[in-house]
Scaffold this motif. Structure first.
Motif, mmCIF file in Angstrom:
data_model
loop_
_atom_site.group_PDB
_atom_site.id
_atom_site.type_symbol
_atom_site.label_atom_id
_atom_site.label_comp_id
_atom_site.label_asym_id
_atom_site.label_seq_id
_atom_site.Cartn_x
_atom_site.Cartn_y
_atom_site.Cartn_z
ATOM 1 N N THR A 23 17.992 16.223 52.057
ATOM 2 C CA THR A 23 17.418 15.670 53.277
ATOM 3 C C THR A 23 15.940 15.353 53.091
ATOM 4 O O THR A 23 15.457 14.304 53.529
ATOM 5 N N VAL A 24 15.206 16.243 52.459
ATOM 6 C CA VAL A 24 13.791 15.996 52.178
ATOM 7 C C VAL A 24 13.623 14.714 51.367
ATOM 8 O O VAL A 24 12.766 13.872 51.673
ATOM 9 N N ALA A 25 14.474 14.533 50.345
ATOM 10 C CA ALA A 25 14.387 13.335 49.511
ATOM 11 C C ALA A 25 14.689 12.069 50.308
ATOM 12 O O ALA A 25 14.025 11.038 50.142
ATOM 13 N N ARG A 28 11.670 11.243 52.472
ATOM 14 C CA ARG A 28 10.575 10.745 51.650
ATOM 15 C C ARG A 28 10.801 9.275 51.299
ATOM 16 O O ARG A 28 9.878 8.467 51.336
ATOM 17 N N ARG A 29 12.064 8.916 51.001
ATOM 18 C CA ARG A 29 12.366 7.509 50.700
ATOM 19 C C ARG A 29 12.123 6.631 51.931
ATOM 20 O O ARG A 29 11.599 5.514 51.813
ATOM 21 N N LEU A 30 12.525 7.126 53.097
ATOM 22 C CA LEU A 30 12.262 6.371 54.324
ATOM 23 C C LEU A 30 10.772 6.148 54.506
ATOM 24 O O LEU A 30 10.321 5.020 54.776
ATOM 25 N N HIS A 31 10.015 7.202 54.384
ATOM 26 C CA HIS A 31 8.562 7.114 54.562
ATOM 27 C C HIS A 31 7.947 6.147 53.572
ATOM 28 O O HIS A 31 7.116 5.292 53.945
ATOM 29 N N PRO A 50 7.037 25.096 60.456
ATOM 30 C CA PRO A 50 7.912 25.361 59.306
ATOM 31 C C PRO A 50 8.704 24.127 58.856
ATOM 32 O O PRO A 50 9.001 23.981 57.673
ATOM 33 N N VAL A 51 9.032 23.245 59.794
ATOM 34 C CA VAL A 51 9.743 22.017 59.433
ATOM 35 C C VAL A 51 8.813 21.071 58.694
ATOM 36 O O VAL A 51 9.175 20.484 57.671
ATOM 37 N N TYR A 52 7.588 20.932 59.177
ATOM 38 C CA TYR A 52 6.621 20.081 58.482
ATOM 39 C C TYR A 52 6.392 20.561 57.054
ATOM 40 O O TYR A 52 6.301 19.759 56.121
ATOM 41 N N SER A 53 6.309 21.865 56.859
ATOM 42 C CA SER A 53 6.029 22.388 55.519
ATOM 43 C C SER A 53 7.161 22.102 54.552
ATOM 44 O O SER A 53 6.929 21.954 53.339
ATOM 45 N N GLN A 54 8.392 21.987 55.065
ATOM 46 C CA GLN A 54 9.528 21.674 54.204
ATOM 47 C C GLN A 54 9.730 20.176 54.022
ATOM 48 O O GLN A 54 9.995 19.694 52.925
ATOM 49 N N LEU A 55 9.594 19.438 55.125
ATOM 50 C CA LEU A 55 9.878 18.010 55.091
ATOM 51 C C LEU A 55 8.780 17.227 54.385
ATOM 52 O O LEU A 55 9.046 16.210 53.730
ATOM 53 N N VAL A 57 6.496 15.213 55.419
ATOM 54 C CA VAL A 57 6.311 13.844 55.904
ATOM 55 C C VAL A 57 5.483 13.929 57.186
ATOM 56 O O VAL A 57 5.834 14.691 58.097
ATOM 57 N N PRO A 58 4.389 13.173 57.309
ATOM 58 C CA PRO A 58 3.495 13.296 58.470
ATOM 59 C C PRO A 58 4.015 12.559 59.702
ATOM 60 O O PRO A 58 3.388 11.650 60.233
ATOM 61 N N ALA A 59 5.186 12.963 60.169
ATOM 62 C CA ALA A 59 5.830 12.285 61.290
ATOM 63 C C ALA A 59 5.322 12.822 62.623
ATOM 64 O O ALA A 59 5.007 14.009 62.754
#
Length: 266
Positions: A23-25, A28-31, A50-55, A57-59
């Motif tokens: 999911t992280v990958a 990252r491709r979307l971003h 905690p989600v930001y630290s895993q994902l 992506v600065p959403a």
């Protein structure tokens, strides 16, 4: 699709509160390809990090079911739509008259703080949190709240939400996002859809160019607003029935990532 919006718990986040490497990958491709990403959750702001630290992506994050939109780049709430104190007081008064044994908590400042009546059950992960604490019923009503949280012992989530919603008709919005019987109340007209529509407008994105993922009743407004609303395979039956599509796999098995890989061909 120019914007991807996703719920967190039961959708992007697994039961153990992790986000899978797949999911992280995918995100990252979307971003990297220029697709806007918006996290849209019932979680308060204090549960987002905690989600930001895993994902990674600065959403933007739409929190508290649309009551607060948070920008991690500036650590600011860029839009808020709370329950004003007088509306909060009226909602509590109606519910105390209608529901025996009802107890309340409020999320304040987009959920940076939570205050609860002494009888309101607080999860063990928050019992000693510095931003969470008890207060008197009177103190509960002194400030605007992003959400009012309502409990009354063991309840059927769908039935209790309908009861609370009927009691607050015309005053506030009632929904739920768990099986615990807790109802989440927001200001009238405030939903995940209302906040996401505002974010989309600021980015000149039409609803037809938005794909949204979710699993619970609080996701329904967002899924029906988006050009493509996708329910999780593990989603609430009402959500799966209303969505325009359903993932092949659950949140435990990378359902969102697999769907994005097919749609965006990566």
């Amino acid at each position: 699709m120019r914007l991807v919006a996703t719920d967190l718990d039961g959708t992007l986040v697994r039961h153990d509160r992790t986000v899978s490497p797949r999911t992280v990958a995918a995100f990252r491709r979307l971003h990297d390809s220029g697709v806007a990403i918006v996290l849209v959750t019932g979680r308060p702001i204090r549960w987002i990090f905690p989600v930001y630290s895993q994902l990674n992506v600065p959403a933007l994050a739409i929190c508290a079911n649309g009551a607060a939109t948070y920008d991690p780049a500036t650590d600011t709430i860029v839009h808020s739509a709370p329950l004003e104190a007088d509306v909060l007081a009226e909602a509590c008064a109606r519910l105390r008259a209608e529901v025996p044994g009802v107890v309340f908590a409020v999320e304040r400042d987009g959920g940076r703080q939570m205050r609860h009546e002494p009888g309101f059950p607080v999860g063990p992960w928050e019992a000693d949190h510095e931003s969470v604490g008890p207060c008197t019923p009177e103190e509960l009503l002194t400030r605007p709240a992003a959400k009012l949280l309502v409990r009354a012992g063991v309840q059927s989530p769908d039935e209790f939400t309908a009861r609370v919603g009927a009691c607050l008709a015309g005053l506030a919005e009632a929904t739920h996002s768990s099986s615990s019987g807790m109802v989440e109340v927001s200001a009238a007209g405030v939903t995940k859809a209302s906040a996401l529509a505002l974010v989309a407008r600021t980015q000149s994105v039409e609803a037809t160019d938005v794909i949204a993922f979710g699993d619970m009743p609080n996701d329904l407004p967002m899924l029906t607003w988006a050009g493509r609303g996708v329910a999780m395979a593990n989603g609430h039956p009402m959500v799966r029935a209303a969505a325009s599509d359903v993932t092949k796999y659950s949140n435990e098995d990378d359902g969102v990532a697999e769907y994005l890989e097919r749609i965006f061909s990566f």
